[in-house]
Design a protein around this motif. Structure first.
Motif, PDB file in Angstrom:
ATOM      1  N   ALA A   1      17.374  67.942  18.976  1.00  0.00           N
ATOM      2  CA  ALA A   1      18.141  68.755  18.039  1.00  0.00           C
ATOM      3  C   ALA A   1      19.313  68.299  17.407  1.00  0.00           C
ATOM      4  CB  ALA A   1      18.553  69.916  18.756  1.00  0.00           C
ATOM      5  N   ALA A   2      20.027  67.238  17.896  1.00  0.00           N
ATOM      6  CA  ALA A   2      21.187  66.620  17.224  1.00  0.00           C
ATOM      7  C   ALA A   2      20.420  65.545  16.070  1.00  0.00           C
ATOM      8  CB  ALA A   2      21.778  65.660  18.296  1.00  0.00           C
ATOM      9  N   ARG A   3      19.344  64.952  16.350  1.00  0.00           N
ATOM     10  CA  ARG A   3      18.794  64.164  15.559  1.00  0.00           C
ATOM     11  C   ARG A   3      18.107  65.039  14.402  1.00  0.00           C
ATOM     12  NH1 ARG A   3      15.949  62.041  19.778  1.00  0.00           N
ATOM     13  NH2 ARG A   3      14.069  62.874  19.389  1.00  0.00           N
ATOM     14  N   GLU A   4      17.741  66.263  14.552  1.00  0.00           N
ATOM     15  CA  GLU A   4      17.293  67.188  13.457  1.00  0.00           C
ATOM     16  C   GLU A   4      18.365  67.893  12.817  1.00  0.00           C
ATOM     17  OE1 GLU A   4      13.757  69.168  14.523  1.00  0.00           O
ATOM     18  OE2 GLU A   4      12.587  67.366  15.431  1.00  0.00           O
ATOM     19  N   ARG A   5      19.670  67.684  13.190  1.00  0.00           N
ATOM     20  CA  ARG A   5      20.825  68.314  12.892  1.00  0.00           C
ATOM     21  C   ARG A   5      20.404  69.755  12.690  1.00  0.00           C
ATOM     22  NH1 ARG A   5      22.811  65.083   7.600  1.00  0.00           N
ATOM     23  NH2 ARG A   5      23.206  63.232   8.555  1.00  0.00           N
ATOM     24  N   ALA A   6      19.987  70.338  14.131  1.00  0.00           N
ATOM     25  CA  ALA A   6      19.325  71.723  14.112  1.00  0.00           C
ATOM     26  C   ALA A   6      20.592  72.453  15.260  1.00  0.00           C
ATOM     27  CB  ALA A   6      18.072  71.783  14.712  1.00  0.00           C
ATOM     28  N   ARG A   7      20.104  73.839  15.085  1.00  0.00           N
ATOM     29  CA  ARG A   7      21.120  74.543  16.114  1.00  0.00           C
ATOM     30  C   ARG A   7      20.087  74.478  17.206  1.00  0.00           C
ATOM     31  NH1 ARG A   7      20.921  80.777  16.926  1.00  0.00           N
ATOM     32  NH2 ARG A   7      22.630  81.241  18.147  1.00  0.00           N
ATOM     33  N   PHE A   8      20.709  74.190  18.483  1.00  0.00           N
ATOM     34  CA  PHE A   8      19.971  73.888  19.607  1.00  0.00           C
ATOM     35  C   PHE A   8      20.250  75.260  20.642  1.00  0.00           C
ATOM     36  CE2 PHE A   8      19.745  72.547  24.124  1.00  0.00           C
ATOM     37  CZ  PHE A   8      18.528  72.371  24.190  1.00  0.00           C
ATOM     38  N   LEU A   9      19.014  75.817  21.125  1.00  0.00           N
ATOM     39  CA  LEU A   9      18.892  77.047  22.022  1.00  0.00           C
ATOM     40  C   LEU A   9      17.982  76.615  23.174  1.00  0.00           C
ATOM     41  CD1 LEU A   9      18.114  79.824  19.412  1.00  0.00           C
ATOM     42  CD2 LEU A   9      20.397  79.255  20.637  1.00  0.00           C
ATOM     43  N   ARG A  10      18.323  77.218  24.334  1.00  0.00           N
ATOM     44  CA  ARG A  10      17.436  77.041  25.522  1.00  0.00           C
ATOM     45  C   ARG A  10      16.842  78.418  25.775  1.00  0.00           C
ATOM     46  NH1 ARG A  10      21.253  72.971  27.566  1.00  0.00           N
ATOM     47  NH2 ARG A  10      20.107  70.811  28.050  1.00  0.00           N
ATOM     48  N   ALA A  11      15.593  78.492  26.100  1.00  0.00           N
ATOM     49  CA  ALA A  11      15.050  79.697  26.491  1.00  0.00           C
ATOM     50  C   ALA A  11      14.189  79.766  27.391  1.00  0.00           C
ATOM     51  CB  ALA A  11      14.262  80.514  25.087  1.00  0.00           C
ATOM     52  N   GLU A  12      13.890  80.966  28.037  1.00  0.00           N
ATOM     53  CA  GLU A  12      12.585  81.066  29.148  1.00  0.00           C
ATOM     54  C   GLU A  12      11.543  81.915  28.467  1.00  0.00           C
ATOM     55  OE1 GLU A  12      13.929  81.128  33.431  1.00  0.00           O
ATOM     56  OE2 GLU A  12      15.663  81.778  32.456  1.00  0.00           O
ATOM     57  N   VAL A  13      10.294  81.954  29.118  1.00  0.00           N
ATOM     58  CA  VAL A  13       9.350  82.687  28.647  1.00  0.00           C
ATOM     59  C   VAL A  13       9.645  84.039  28.828  1.00  0.00           C
ATOM     60  CG1 VAL A  13       6.778  83.320  29.345  1.00  0.00           C
ATOM     61  CG2 VAL A  13       7.483  80.871  29.480  1.00  0.00           C
ATOM     62  N   SER A  14      10.269  84.318  29.970  1.00  0.00           N
ATOM     63  CA  SER A  14      10.783  85.697  29.929  1.00  0.00           C
ATOM     64  C   SER A  14      11.631  86.339  28.969  1.00  0.00           C
ATOM     65  CB  SER A  14      11.407  86.090  31.564  1.00  0.00           C
ATOM     66  OG  SER A  14      12.493  85.295  31.580  1.00  0.00           O
TER      67      SER A  14
ATOM     68  N   PRO B   1       9.611  83.927  37.163  1.00  0.00           N
ATOM     69  CA  PRO B   1      10.615  83.973  38.065  1.00  0.00           C
ATOM     70  C   PRO B   1      11.621  84.720  37.440  1.00  0.00           C
ATOM     71  CG  PRO B   1       9.389  81.616  37.531  1.00  0.00           C
ATOM     72  CD  PRO B   1       8.739  83.011  36.665  1.00  0.00           C
ATOM     73  N   GLU B   2      12.769  85.047  38.451  1.00  0.00           N
ATOM     74  CA  GLU B   2      13.875  85.520  38.116  1.00  0.00           C
ATOM     75  C   GLU B   2      14.514  84.856  36.862  1.00  0.00           C
ATOM     76  OE1 GLU B   2      16.320  86.804  41.215  1.00  0.00           O
ATOM     77  OE2 GLU B   2      14.632  88.048  42.195  1.00  0.00           O
ATOM     78  N   ARG B   3      15.252  85.249  35.882  1.00  0.00           N
ATOM     79  CA  ARG B   3      16.267  84.581  35.060  1.00  0.00           C
ATOM     80  C   ARG B   3      16.949  83.680  35.870  1.00  0.00           C
ATOM     81  NH1 ARG B   3      18.348  86.300  29.804  1.00  0.00           N
ATOM     82  NH2 ARG B   3      20.324  85.296  29.599  1.00  0.00           N
ATOM     83  N   ASP B   4      16.730  82.382  35.098  1.00  0.00           N
ATOM     84  CA  ASP B   4      17.651  81.155  35.567  1.00  0.00           C
ATOM     85  C   ASP B   4      19.061  81.274  35.222  1.00  0.00           C
ATOM     86  OD1 ASP B   4      18.565  78.848  36.520  1.00  0.00           O
ATOM     87  OD2 ASP B   4      16.862  77.414  35.863  1.00  0.00           O
ATOM     88  N   GLU B   5      20.115  81.503  35.842  1.00  0.00           N
ATOM     89  CA  GLU B   5      21.552  81.512  35.018  1.00  0.00           C
ATOM     90  C   GLU B   5      22.072  80.195  34.825  1.00  0.00           C
ATOM     91  OE1 GLU B   5      22.316  84.539  34.056  1.00  0.00           O
ATOM     92  OE2 GLU B   5      20.934  85.543  34.978  1.00  0.00           O
ATOM     93  N   SER B   6      21.356  79.097  35.566  1.00  0.00           N
ATOM     94  CA  SER B   6      22.056  78.062  35.372  1.00  0.00           C
ATOM     95  C   SER B   6      21.594  77.237  33.909  1.00  0.00           C
ATOM     96  CB  SER B   6      21.520  76.909  36.548  1.00  0.00           C
ATOM     97  OG  SER B   6      20.307  76.529  36.417  1.00  0.00           O
ATOM     98  N   TRP B   7      20.445  78.007  33.358  1.00  0.00           N
ATOM     99  CA  TRP B   7      19.824  77.454  32.149  1.00  0.00           C
ATOM    100  C   TRP B   7      20.726  77.622  31.118  1.00  0.00           C
ATOM    101  CZ3 TRP B   7      16.381  73.935  31.456  1.00  0.00           C
ATOM    102  CH2 TRP B   7      15.793  73.872  30.417  1.00  0.00           C
ATOM    103  N   LYS B   8      21.524  76.923  30.670  1.00  0.00           N
ATOM    104  CA  LYS B   8      22.826  76.960  29.967  1.00  0.00           C
ATOM    105  C   LYS B   8      22.212  76.608  28.154  1.00  0.00           C
ATOM    106  CE  LYS B   8      25.812  77.614  33.287  1.00  0.00           C
ATOM    107  NZ  LYS B   8      26.080  79.247  33.603  1.00  0.00           N
TER     108      LYS B   8
END
Length: 710
Positions: free
Chosen positions: A123-136, A146-153
């Motif tokens: 994301a940094a190389r592409e100068r993009a806004r970076f997001l993390r997501a789960e299938v859920s 699986p239950e939501r992973d609260e550590s997935w910052k």
């Protein structure tokens, strides 16, 4: 001639969106051709497919936040297992294309804080806004995930609340006129390695010993009276917690009920190929609830109060795993152990132990219903059990083997009593059964010879005890006489854990196949002899101690054996025994042979004086003529057994030396997994765990000693 038509652009749709889906390695290819739907601020929908590197660019969009929807259900599947999940009779899974794609990518490397970093670097190389997501984050129906992973910052922010007419859409919000890199959390799980080979392997012996220990745990909490519970299953060491919240979330468990720490040798698998706990969604699965499957616990766990039988069952695409509990509630279980009248084995041939047959009858509908819902015809049925659970598991496995579908069945039992008569054992010969016995475990002697008759009857070996000086060898001979006179027989290929030193613990026991009753059934025979001498009821099985324990006995011995056999392959050219182990075991065989050779019977007068001195009621009222006949029969049977066992013991000494030349191969250690390209890496990681290094030291597995033997 066709005229070109100019398409006028709406001045209000002047913005654009760009996004790339990547996995935890920062790669977009796993999401190539994934269907997407972007709904803009005014509710306008834009549909398309991601390109070959997971990228999409959309122009002429209304200004404001838009919502990226990836909830389209899959219409094609990478392998038949996914189609099975979507179409099965019970607990159908609504699989999205995104879920299947997220399951195909392995988990990425982590930084010291536990977070991934490769996708963020992209994301940094592409100068993009970076997001993390789960299938859920993208779907409404998520009970199977699986239950939501609260550590997935780095998750999507609250921007979706400001997305106008797109606010109520499923998905995550994106910012207009900006490029996004969205890291999708790998949808992966851990699965213990089980070999589907019918041949014995040390890996199965360890993992199934641990599963036979694990079944003593509650599914969630130990409730009295028992009631099943819905999720969450958050009790550490419980069956539900280990399967769903640890293995299912790529967390390696170490505690199994009160047993531990133990470490499974695991592989990382697609989430849908884990050992499954079915989803909990009463609204979606109303039919299953009406059929008494209210909670996942009802599906996977048997707690029969009537038959006092406990078991758990789970499955993945390759195996159905069934584990049956052994003796736990001593009063109820001991009464079932002792209920040794024979009844017809109606699902096969021969006669079965009535108490164990009652446990089988309780488990049978539980297993049958599960297989009707989840067995594909391709999985191997892997059955295991410890102690009483091993006897019930044998009856279950033989019933399963005979089903019209002809499933492949593999059975491992630990310290199991005998469950059937000679006709049953003969008919069940095609069943693959690896029967493991700890050297100082008396429980395989059950059912004791008098349990299906009046216990005060003079047993064949009892008089022999009073005709001999009471020593270890007399107890062995008398016990063998009694055991040989019983109507129950053992089934399966026996493997024997023998301590290197008399009285040694399970950690240093050596696994081999003596093939001699005087060794194979030494403690069983001694135990039967002691009970014959004292004439009491079978209420002394507590003498089994740690050698009968599923935890400190069998699981611990199976762990160190796996480590020992692996070291044999890696470090001493596959030799089954080290030179020191040969010397230690041979010394015990020689000592037993010398005792057997030196056995001498008392005279008749000494025999008569002994039973009168002890006031032995089993000989009360017998005339001298009757006592002489009993005495003569006892001596004859003792001599017969000695005549049988002396050459057998000599053959066992020769067998020890012959087995020392037998090579342990990677396949005898790891079964079908011996050919895995990543096996060396998996084993190295597993051996590096401190608890396993301690176990290696206890098992005397060291590189230095191994090299000295080459």
């Amino acid at each position: 001639m066709e005229r070109a038509v100019e398409i006028l652009k709406c001045p209000l749709r002047s913005t654009w969106f760009s996004f790339r889906l990547v996995n935890e390695l920062g790669e977009g290819k796993p999401y190539a051709e994934l269907p997407y739907r972007l709904v803009d601020f005014q509710g306008q929908a834009f549909e398309g497919l991601l390109d070959s590197d997971g990228l999409a660019k959309i122009h002429n969009v209304h200004p404001g936040a838009a919502v990226l929807d990836l909830s389209q259900l899959a219409t094609t599947y990478p392998d038949p297992w996914y189609e099975e999940l979507a179409l099965r009779k019970s607990f159908k899974i609504p699989l999205t294309s995104l879920q299947i794609a997220a399951e195909q990518s392995p988990a990425g490397p982590r930084s010291p804080n536990g977070m991934t970093y490769l996708a963020e670097e992209r994301a940094a190389r592409e100068r993009a806004r970076f997001l993390r997501a789960e299938v859920s984050d993208f779907i409404e129906v998520k009970s199977h995930l699986p239950e939501r992973d609260e550590s997935w910052k780095g998750r999507p922010s609250q921007l979706k609340k400001s997305a106008g007419l797109a606010t109520d859409q499923f998905g995550i919000a994106l910012i207009c006129n900006q490029h996004h890199v969205i890291e999708i959390k790998a949808l992966r799980a851990y699965s213990p390695l089980f070999s589907r080979d019918t041949d014995f392997c040390a890996l199965n012996a360890y993992h199934l010993a641990l599963m036979s220990t694990f079944v003593y745990a509650p599914f969630h909490t130990d409730k009295k009276p028992y009631v099943s519970s819905p999720p969450p299953y958050d009790s550490l060491g419980s069956i539900g917690h280990v399967l769903q919240n640890q293995l299912g979330r790529r967390v390696k468990p170490t505690q199994f009920d009160g047993a531990g720490p133990y470490h499974l040798l695991c592989e990382e698998v697609a989430y849908s190929k884990r050992l499954e706990i079915v989803p909990y969604d009463p609204d979606r699965y109303g039919k299953e609830a009406r059929d008494e499957w209210h909670n996942p616990e009802d599906v996977h766990f048997l707690y029969s109060t009537g038959a006092n039988t406990q078991a758990f069952i789970t499955h993945n695409d390759r195996v159905v795993l069934i584990s049956v509990r052994g003796t736990q509630e001593m009063l109820a279980d001991a009464s079932r152990d002792a209920d040794a009248r024979q009844v017809p084995f109606e699902d096969g041939e021969g006669q079965a132990h009535r108490g164990f047959y009652g446990g089988f009858q309780a488990a049978k509908p539980f297993v049958e219903r599960y297989l009707d819902a989840f067995y594909t015809g391709e999985q191997t049925l892997v059955v295991c059990g410890h102690s009483l659970g091993g006897a019930v598991a044998l009856l279950l496995a033989e019933w399963l083997r005979r089903k019209p579908t002809k499933p492949k069945v593999i059975l491992y039992t630990y310290g199991a009593p005998r469950a059937g008569d000679a006709a049953f054992v003969k008919a069940a010969q095609p069943l693959t059964h690896h029967r493991i016995v700890n050297h100082n475990d008396p429980v395989p002697a059950v059912p004791l010879p008098w349990m299906d008759a009046e216990w005060k009857l003079a047993l064949p070996g009892t008089a022999l005890l009073f005709s001999s000086p009471v020593s270890g060898i007399a107890l062995l001979l008398a016990g063998l006489v009694n055991l040989q006179g019983d109507s129950y027989e053992h089934h399966g290929e026996q493997w024997h854990f023998m301590p290197r030193k008399p009285g040694g613990g399970s950690e240093a026991a050596v696994l081999w196949q003596p093939g001699c009753a005087l060794i194979d059934e030494q403690t069983c025979a001694r135990y039967v002899g002691e009970i014959g001498l004292d004439g009491d009821m079978p209420n002394r099985l507590a003498v089994a101690g740690t050698h009968h324990s599923s935890d400190s006995g069998y699981a611990r011995a199976a762990l160190t054996n796996l480590l020992r056999w692996n070291a044999s392959v890696e470090e001493r050219n596959g030799k089954l025994f080290s030179e020191a182990e040969i010397r230690d075991i041979y010394a015990q065989l020689l000592s037993t042979a010398q005792l057997l050779e030196g056995w001498q019977a008392r005279s008749f007068n000494e025999f008569r004086w002994e039973i009168r001195r002890r006031g032995e009621m089993r000989f009360y009222g017998k005339s001298d003529l009757e006592l002489r006949a009993i005495y003569a029969d006892a001596i004859e049977q003792g001599e017969r057994v000695r005549a049988e066992q002396s050459p057998a013991l000599t053959r066992t000494q020769q067998r020890l030396l012959a087995q020392a030349e037998r090579l342990v191969t990677p396949r005898s250690v790891f079964g079908e997994h011996a050919e895995r390209v990543d096996l060396a890496e998996l084993v190295a990681q597993w051996r590096a765990i401190n608890d396993n290094q301690v176990a290696e030291r206890l098992a005397a597995v060291t590189k230095e000693s191994a090299r000295a033997l080459v």
